[in-house]
Scaffold this active site. Structure first.
Site, short mmCIF file in Angstrom:
data_model
loop_
_atom_site.label_atom_id
_atom_site.label_comp_id
_atom_site.label_asym_id
_atom_site.label_seq_id
_atom_site.Cartn_x
_atom_site.Cartn_y
_atom_site.Cartn_z
N ARG A 143 -6.05 11.10 2.81
CA ARG A 143 -5.49 11.21 1.46
C ARG A 143 -4.86 12.59 1.25
NH1 ARG A 143 -8.28 9.96 -4.43
NH2 ARG A 143 -6.52 10.74 -5.66
N ASN A 201 -6.34 0.16 -2.20
CA ASN A 201 -4.92 0.48 -2.38
C ASN A 201 -4.19 0.58 -1.04
OD1 ASN A 201 -4.65 0.74 -5.23
ND2 ASN A 201 -5.81 2.65 -5.14
N CYS A 224 -7.12 -4.11 -10.08
CA CYS A 224 -6.82 -2.71 -10.38
C CYS A 224 -7.42 -2.41 -11.76
CB CYS A 224 -5.32 -2.48 -10.39
SG CYS A 224 -4.82 -0.79 -10.75
N HIS A 255 0.49 -0.73 -9.69
CA HIS A 255 0.89 0.66 -9.90
C HIS A 255 2.37 0.79 -10.26
CE1 HIS A 255 -2.81 2.55 -7.68
NE2 HIS A 255 -3.14 1.76 -8.70
N TYR A 300 1.41 5.62 -13.50
CA TYR A 300 2.05 5.68 -12.18
C TYR A 300 3.58 5.68 -12.28
CZ TYR A 300 -2.42 5.02 -9.85
OH TYR A 300 -3.70 5.19 -9.39
#
Length: 419
Positions: free
Chosen positions: A90, A145, A165, A195, A242
């Protein structure tokens, strides 16, 4: 009911356990299997889960294992919450795109493509074990995700799967608080891709209150999603936060270059949480978990699992096949809209036509998602370049090639075909 949580060593898991304890009458669980390749995390999170259930007087048994087959054996439902590569991956997703003047984010843009490439093959492998060893008719609920791409991969391979989500349930709770009603009294006109969604209506007692809120509470709503009030007023809708990566790309990039990454903050929170989970006196969900993200995750998961088990109830926002709901997208594309569970399947509610600007962005990102899935399933640098170039935040060919080289350099050990 037996539930398996693959990725059960996640620091998110006590959020789920807290919900299972509070909503035991809605979702009668007898066994919860936590599956994770990290034995240390399993020990800490498993112990915390057992203490939380004991404190609540919940009789469900917690089982921990690193063997996927053992964990999903006989499960009525399997929840996927994976992070392939952990926080190190990440951190990379949130930083290497900066070298080519793109935002770094773990689900959107170049970083999101990297995560899809890492995650889809692993999710498909787990799903095959579920198909072979879970209870007949077991559902896979994907919280991993990028949810839209992973869910489409599962559906394309013939698995019984739905994506989940927490963005929609967060909006539902927010609007319910504003209106002074219970969350289930609020229905959202939630539409888009995972998103990449907009709230186009907020219905309470048969009346859409969103037009009034966009006048009386415009500043508050814009602040919630970190976007300009004039944008929300012009759209006549509330974008998810997002969308800020699209509508305010340069502003976000400048912030990212000046501040520590979100991954660094999450890593610190996770270390704090694991320390608390290791303390045998801690048997309640820690306050620090609220800073981890994933608000209302447990409620969203429980509502969905309860419907799958036959509890009924109102529509829930899920990720599922398009099947004509958005006529400009292929039927097999995965969209995020309200749907009801009936006769063993999720059925999307009708969606009014989208405005040209929203439809155009959805179509563009959907095209990228299809190419991203092709690259994730089949591999190859050329497929990655094509997907990268198709993303609206990239577009330029030279930039796409540079980003692809950065992606492959950072993920070579996590992509079987690239090693």
């Amino acid at each position: 009911m037996k539930l398996a949580i693959v990725g059960g060593g996640s620091t998110y898991t006590p959020e789920l356990i807290d919900g299972f304890a509070r909503y035991r009458d809605v979702l009668p669980l007898e066994e919860i299997a936590l599956v994770d390749p990290d034995p240390h995390r399993l020990e800490l999170v498993g112990g915390m889960a057992r203490r939380m259930l004991a404190r609540a007087g919940h009789a469900a048994r917690i089982v921990t294992t690193s063997d996927v087959r053992e964990g999903v054996e006989g499960s009525d439902a399997v929840l996927l919450q994976l992070r392939v590569g952990g926080q190190d991956a990440r951190q990379a997703d949130e930083t290497w795109p900066h070298e080519v003047h793109c935002i770094g984010q773990e689900t959107t843009g170049p970083g999101g493509l990297a995560k899809a490439l890492r995650t889809v093959p692993v999710a498909l492998g787990i799903a095959e074990v579920v198909r072979a060893h879970a209870a007949p008719g077991a559902w896979i609920v994907d919280f991993t995700n990028p949810v839209g791409i992973v869910t489409r991969a599962l559906l394309q391979a013939g698995h019984r799967a739905v994506g989940l989500c927490n963005v929609a349930i967060g909006f539902q709770r927010r609007f319910a608080a504003i209106a002074g009603v219970q969350p289930d009294d609020v229905s959202l006109g939630h539409v888009g891709l995972n998103h990449l969604t907009w709230e186009r209506s907020v219905t309470v007692a048969g009346r859409d209150i969103l037009p009034g809120l966009l006048i009386d509470r415009l500043g508050d709503l814009a602040h919630d999603v970190h976007l300009a009030p004039s944008l929300l007023a012009q759209l006549g809708a509330v974008p998810s936060y997002y969308l800020r990566y699209f509508y305010a790309h340069d502003e976000v990039l400048a912030e990212q270059l000046a501040e520590p990454s979100r991954a660094e903050a999450v890593r610190a929170i996770e270390n704090e949480l694991l320390g608390l989970y290791a303390d045998s006196s801690v048997d309640e969900k820690p306050e620090a978990l609220e800073r981890r993200g994933g608000a209302f995750y447990s409620e969203a998961a429980i509502e969905l699992l309860a419907q799958i088990q036959g509890a009924g109830g109102p529509s829930r926002v899920v990720n599922l096949r398009n099947d004509g709901v958005l006529p400009f997208l292929p039927d097999d594309h995965v969209i995020e809209v309200p749907a009801r569970f009936a006769d063993g399947a999720f059925v999307a509610e009708p969606v009014a036509p989208l405005d040209d600007d929203i439809r155009g962005l959805v179509a563009a990102v959907a095209g990228y998602e299809r190419l991203a899935l092709d690259a994730a399933v089949h591999g190859g640098r050329d497929r990655v370049v094509r997907a990268m170039r198709a993303h609206p935040l990239v577009l330029q060919h030279d930039r796409a090639q540079k980003l692809t080289d950065l992606l492959l350099a950072e993920n070579r050990d996590l992509l079987e075909w690239a090693s």
